[in-house]
Design an enzyme around this catalytic site. Structure first.
Site, PDB file in Angstrom:
ATOM      1  N   ILE A 187     -17.265  -3.950 -14.956  1.00  0.00           N
ATOM      2  CA  ILE A 187     -18.030  -3.823 -15.732  1.00  0.00           C
ATOM      3  C   ILE A 187     -17.453  -4.114 -16.971  1.00  0.00           C
ATOM      4  O   ILE A 187     -18.345  -5.065 -17.683  1.00  0.00           O
ATOM      5  CB  ILE A 187     -18.539  -2.110 -15.835  1.00  0.00           C
ATOM      6  N   VAL A 243     -17.990  -8.016 -16.825  1.00  0.00           N
ATOM      7  CA  VAL A 243     -19.292  -8.410 -16.826  1.00  0.00           C
ATOM      8  C   VAL A 243     -19.638  -8.343 -18.231  1.00  0.00           C
ATOM      9  O   VAL A 243     -20.417  -9.159 -18.720  1.00  0.00           O
ATOM     10  CB  VAL A 243     -20.027  -7.823 -15.844  1.00  0.00           C
ATOM     11  N   GLU A 244     -19.465  -7.221 -18.789  1.00  0.00           N
ATOM     12  CA  GLU A 244     -20.184  -7.039 -20.146  1.00  0.00           C
ATOM     13  C   GLU A 244     -19.625  -7.913 -21.342  1.00  0.00           C
ATOM     14  O   GLU A 244     -20.472  -8.304 -22.160  1.00  0.00           O
ATOM     15  CB  GLU A 244     -19.932  -5.479 -20.665  1.00  0.00           C
ATOM     16  N   THR A 245     -18.401  -7.911 -21.566  1.00  0.00           N
ATOM     17  CA  THR A 245     -17.770  -8.697 -22.763  1.00  0.00           C
ATOM     18  C   THR A 245     -16.503  -9.372 -22.386  1.00  0.00           C
ATOM     19  O   THR A 245     -16.033  -9.890 -23.276  1.00  0.00           O
ATOM     20  CB  THR A 245     -17.347  -7.625 -23.654  1.00  0.00           C
ATOM     21  N   TYR A 261     -26.881  -8.561 -12.459  1.00  0.00           N
ATOM     22  CA  TYR A 261     -25.539  -7.731 -12.737  1.00  0.00           C
ATOM     23  C   TYR A 261     -24.818  -6.863 -11.812  1.00  0.00           C
ATOM     24  O   TYR A 261     -23.517  -6.867 -11.786  1.00  0.00           O
ATOM     25  CB  TYR A 261     -26.120  -6.483 -13.866  1.00  0.00           C
TER      26      TYR A 261
END
Length: 191
Positions: free
Chosen positions: A61, A64-66, A173
């Protein structure tokens, strides 16, 4: 003639050597760890253990997020390495009694951000009965939306029917998080 002979000998030696090196690189997955690094391992490990969440899921996660970059803020206002919405972060801080954490800390300090995000993932795991696919979708779209999709029959909460997720962003996502999860669990023996 002699020069041509040396070139042929060099090609006969260098080409097979190059092919051997290429095969070793492609079939040895350890080098892929450079392409798929995991940062904040100690923080992820500690909070994963405390809140009973798979550390590879947390790392996926964050990737993918940052891509493990701290101090990020999205256009929608999500904060830090796990891209927590301020309302969600505040709700978790209240529920988990994390009184010494500020929104500025959530944005800039990876450790409390990962703790809040991990606590939230643990909470989502409870809400969705351990269904990691639904949890990933809920982390992106929100638990109310995902519950609504499942209860209305729009989506059954499975990977096999992820194409039925009504939000394209959430569908993509889920696929991206699962891609990194697969890479991490294949590359790393343990967290």
């Amino acid at each position: 003639m002699n020069h041509l002979k040396h070139q042929l000998i060099r090609k006969r030696i260098l080409l097979p050597l190059f092919l051997v090196v290429l095969v070793l690189v492609l079939f040895n997955t350890r080098w892929l760890a450079w392409i798929y690094p995991i940062e904040y391992k100690n923080e992820i490990r500690a909070h994963a253990s405390a809140y009973q969440v798979d550390p590879f899921l947390i790392a996926s996660i964050i990737r993918v997020e940052t891509n493990f970059q701290p101090s990020k803020e999205s256009k929608k206002g999500a904060l830090g390495v796990m891209q927590l919405m301020p309302d969600t972060a505040q709700w978790v801080m209240d529920k988990a009694h994390l009184n010494n954490v500020s929104m500025d800390t959530v944005k800039h300090d990876a450790d409390p951000n990962i703790e809040i995000g991990t606590w939230y993932l643990g909470n989502l795991m409870q809400q969705f009965g351990g269904n990691e696919i639904a949890v990933i979708a809920a982390y992106n779209a929100g638990p109310s939306k995902v519950k609504s999709w499942i209860s209305s029959g729009q989506w059954d909460g499975t990977l096999e029917h992820a194409k039925d997720i009504p939000y394209g962003e959430t569908r993509h996502y889920v696929q991206r998080v699962l891609y990194y999860y697969k890479q991490y669990t294949k590359l790393y023996d343990a967290f």
